[in-house]
Every structure is written in structure tokens, then in C-alpha cells.
Design an enzyme around this catalytic site. Structure first.
Site, PDB file in Angstrom:
ATOM      1  N   LYS A  62     -43.246  20.993  80.639  1.00  0.00           N
ATOM      2  CA  LYS A  62     -42.685  20.053  81.107  1.00  0.00           C
ATOM      3  C   LYS A  62     -43.347  18.609  80.917  1.00  0.00           C
ATOM      4  CE  LYS A  62     -41.180  19.374  86.170  1.00  0.00           C
ATOM      5  NZ  LYS A  62     -41.176  20.028  87.275  1.00  0.00           N
ATOM      6  N   SER A  88     -36.658  20.916  89.364  1.00  0.00           N
ATOM      7  CA  SER A  88     -36.794  19.488  88.440  1.00  0.00           C
ATOM      8  C   SER A  88     -37.340  20.200  87.116  1.00  0.00           C
ATOM      9  CB  SER A  88     -37.789  18.815  89.034  1.00  0.00           C
ATOM     10  OG  SER A  88     -39.190  19.174  89.383  1.00  0.00           O
ATOM     11  N   SER A  90     -38.923  23.928  92.232  1.00  0.00           N
ATOM     12  CA  SER A  90     -38.503  23.628  90.970  1.00  0.00           C
ATOM     13  C   SER A  90     -38.838  24.544  89.872  1.00  0.00           C
ATOM     14  CB  SER A  90     -39.356  22.047  90.854  1.00  0.00           C
ATOM     15  OG  SER A  90     -38.649  21.072  91.557  1.00  0.00           O
TER      16      SER A  90
END
Length: 454
Positions: free
Chosen positions: A76, A151, A175
């Protein structure tokens, strides 16, 4: 069960392939993906090929290689790496050059990973759907048209598509587990405070947590053990024949679909047939934790973004900007009240649930992942109900700091159904052991075949 990472490591040590060549082929395939579909925010080919070449040379010399040797990963876009810029899923003007490397990345480097680059994410990790005003939402490889989940949207999609063996994400309210559920892979949120958070983008400091998404439970556990070893006093796994598994019989799971309820009931029956002891629990009080968890996360996010929001408001997407402006108005007494509720809820769950069971088994989502076109993700009040609906089942574990692992238990025509295994603090290995038992017993077909590069 042996994970894909270990299988690849054995093949690599046996000389089955050149890692530099494999990485080069993978990068070529990723460059060919349309921008609207790729889970990658940025590839870092020079560095990743240099990592692969160094590992090939070390293998040729007969050097000892780490547990990730032979594996391609990506992470990420919120972890600093020295010499590169971190994007945070934000407007390009907000990219920041990193002065050092996050400990979690350094540990994976030392273990022999080849890190292909940075994966897409919701803007500043705010948003459970995976939508991003600046960069779009990566395509869901498991369910065309469905949300990718946020996310850690790119992390879930990259693993599900077979581009990488595993990927780091972050979890403040779900997330890691939501993208895992949406893409039909495994997502492991560890005990709060287990993984080091230095040089990692903050959102809500008291709930932020780093963990892996992977194709299998064994792979997720392997990566987590590398970035954050458990303390010696951590609770040990319990044999299935001695395991007390709690499931909700109250209002907390009232909103799940009939097919999710059926799949969960079938799973509980399977575990009972293996010797586990299912225990019905009324967990209705968990339904009341969504709002204090959100107040906590958003008040802390408002503090993180206060200066930038005042100086460069137009650098934020409209949804994130509206949520942060609203968060800035949260009064101190509401935040403090949320912390009181947190302590009471933790004590109650410890007494009423973990006083009677070893682990909890709960849905991750109410059903299969929703289609993106059906959700209101604008900057109006509709987004609040979307956020609350998607995170209703995942927020309690984040709010209370508990380890939680999401894994698929069924693959339907319109997407996967996933459950969470949740344990008391520091019972991460116990959580993984039950999840591995479930994965082995169900023997679901992989969301993708063995990755092409592997």
C-alpha cells in the site's frame, strides 16, 4: 498447509527460475494493464530488479536466503522507502519524499522480498469502498463491477489477481479485512500495537494497524510473523478438539443475508463435527460501537490533517475534505466519551465472550461485495451511511484492538462470502490456527491459479 510463498521459496532455492527474469516479466505484464484497472499506483522497476538480481547472485554463491526468497510482493502506498516518494492515495501535489524506510518494509527486505512498487489505496486511507477521487478504484479481479474495498484496495486486488504473493495494508476500522472480503483473499489485522508503525502514514493513531493480505492463511501468517513477531507470552493455539468457538445469536448479525447466515451455520456445524464446541453468544452490544469507533478515528484524523486542510483544502477530494471538515467539529467531550465506551466494551467482551470462548467467528461483510455503481460515494450525507454499513461488522475488532483475520468461506456467482476469526489481544497465532483449519476443511478453489510469475 504450506503457503504459496514457501512453495515458491523451495522452487527458487532448487534453481527452478531466475528471480530477476521473473520480476522483469511481472513488471512487463503490469505495465500493460490499463491505468483504470491496475492495482498499482507506481511501479519501481530499477529497485525491484536490483533486489531480484542481488538475490540471484546470493543464491549462486550459496548464501543463506530468507523466508521470502523467490516471492514478489508490493505494498500500500503509505509506507516510506528511502529515496522514493510516498503518495498516500492523494493528489500528486501531496506526495512526500521519504527520508528513511519503514521498519515493516526493511524487515521484509531482509527476509528476501522483491518489492515491485506501490499499490493504490483510498485517499489518505479514508474510505471502505476503494473509490479514489484522484486515481480511481482498481478493478476487482473476483467480481466484475464490485467495489474493491478500502482502504487497502490495491493490496486486495493485487493479491487476488495473482500479481503478488502478499501485500501489506493498514486497518483502522476494517481496511485490511474489507478488501480481503471483497476480493476473496485473506486479510490479517494483528493485535493493536504489534506491528511497528514508524514511517507509516497515520490516520487514527489509536486504531491504526499494519498487516498482510495474501492468497492463503499460511502466507498471511508468515508475512505477519516477519514484520511483527509475537511476544513469548502470547496465548498459544488450542487444538480444534478443545476449541470453544463463539458465534452471535443476538442483534449484532441481524442484518446479514440469508445465504451468509446459512454459510456461517454450515461452517459452525463443520467445526463441531471436528470436535470444536460452538457457543452461542448475544453480542448485540457490539452494534453500539460503530459510532464511538468512528468518532475516535475521525477526531484523530482531523488532528493529523488540520494544518494541510487549512493550507491546501483543494488538494483533497470532495468526499475526504467534507468528512475531515465534519470531523474537525467533533467536540472534545464526544471523543472522551468514546474512550470511556471503549474501556467498558473491552471489559464486557473480555468477561462475557472471551470468558466463555477462545475465539469468535463473525461475518466480515453482510453478503457478497456490493456493486460500485449502487453506492453513494459523493460528498453528501449518503456517504456516511455507506461507511457505517460496510464497516459495521469490522469496526469492533479495530476499536477494541483485537486480532482479526478475514477469509472466504464460499465463492458464489456474484462474489465471495467471508468471515472473521477474532481473538483476545495477542492471540494472533490462535486466530491463524483456526483460520487455517477452516481453509483446509473447506478447500475452496483459489480465486486465481498460481500466479504466472510463480
Amino acid at each position: 498447509m504450506t503457503g504459496r510463498i514457501e512453495i515458491r521459496r523451495r522452487a527458487y532455492l532448487a534453481g527452478a527460475f531466475s528471480l530477476e527474469e521473473e520480476a522483469d516479466r511481472a513488471l512487463g505484464r503490469l505495465r500493460a494493464l490499463p491505468m483504470a484497472e491496475t492495482p498499482f499506483a507506481a511501479l519501481e522497476p530499477a529497485r525491484s530488479l536490483a533486489q531480484a538480481a542481488a538475490l540471484d547472485r546470493a543464491r549462486a554463491r550459496g548464501d543463506a536466503l530468507g523466508p521470502l526468497a523467490g516471492a514478489l510482493l508490493a505494498h500500500k502506498d503509505m509506507f516510506d522507502r528511502e529515496g522514493f516518494s510516498t503518495g498516500f492515495g492523494a493528489h500528486f501535489s501531496r506526495r512526500q519524499p521519504a527520508a528513511g524506510t519503514a521498519t515493516v518494509l526493511s524487515r521484509l527486505d531482509a527476509a528476501g522480498q522483491v518489492d515491485l512498487g506501490r499499490l493504490k489505496m483510498s485517499e489518505f486511507a479514508m474510505g471502505p469502498t476503494g473509490h479514489n477521487h484522484h486515481h480511481g478504484m482498481p478493478a476487482n479481479p473476483a467480481v466484475p463491477g464490485a467495489i474493491t474495498g478500502g482502504s487497502s484496495s490495491g493490496s486486495g486486488a493485487a493479491v487476488a489477481a495473482g500479481h503478488v504473493a502478499a501485500a501489506l495494508g493498514s486497518d483502522t476500522g476494517g481496511s485490511i479485512r474489507l478488501p480481503a472480503a471483497c476480493n476473496g483473499v485473506v486479510g490479517f489485522k494483528p493485535t493493536q500495537g504489534r506491528a511497528p508503525m514508524d514511517r507509516t502514514m497515520p490516520l487514527g493513531y489509536s486504531q491504526d494497524c499494519v498487516g498482510p493480505l495474501a492468497a492463503t492463511v499460511a502466507d498471511a501468517q508468515a508475512v505477519l510473523s516477519l514484520i511483527a513477531p509475537l511476544p513469548p507470552a502470547a496465548p498459544k493455539p488450542v487444538p480444534v478438539a478443545e476449541l470453544r468457538v463463539g458465534f452471535d445469536t443476538g442483534a449484532f448479525t441481524d442484518g446479514i443475508s440469508a445465504r451468509m447466515r446459512h454459510a456461517l451455520s454450515d461452517l459452525v456445524a463443520r467445526l463441531a463435527a471436528m470436535g470444536a464446541r460452538p457457543v452461542g453468544l448475544d453480542l448485540a452490544f457490539l452494534s453500539h460501537l460503530g459510532e464511538p469507533a468512528n468518532v475516535t478515528a475521525m477526531a484523530e484524523a482531523a488532528a493529523v490533517h488540520a494544518d494541510a486542510l487549512a493550507l491546501a483544502p483543494d488538494s483533497y477530494g470532495p468526499q475526504v475534505r467534507a468528512r475531515l471538515v465534519q470531523a474537525a467539529a467533533i467536540p472534545a467531550h464526544a471523543y472522551l466519551r468514546a474512550q470511556q465506551i471503549r474501556r467498558v466494551a473491552h471489559d464486557r467482551l473480555t468477561a462475557e465472550a472471551f470468558g466463555r470462548v477462545d475465539l469468535l467467528l463473525l461475518p466480515t461483510l453482510a453478503d457478497t461485495p456490493p456493486q460500485a455503481a449502487l453506492l453513494d460515494v459523493g460528498d453528501g450525507p449518503g456517504v456516511d451511511s455507506v461507511v457505517a454499513g460496510l464497516t459495521r461488522l469490522t469496526r469492533p475488532a479495530s476499536f477494541l484492538g483485537l486480532p482479526a483475520l478475514s477469509l472466504p468461506i464460499a465463492r458464489l456467482a456474484d462474489g465471495p462470502l467471508s468471515v472473521q476469526v477474532i481473538g483476545p489481544a495477542w492471540a494472533d497465532d490462535r486466530v491463524a490456527a483456526l483460520a487455517l483449519t477452516i481453509e483446509t476443511a473447506l478447500a475452496l478453489p483459489a480465486i486465481q491459479p498460481e500466479p504466472e510469475y510463480a
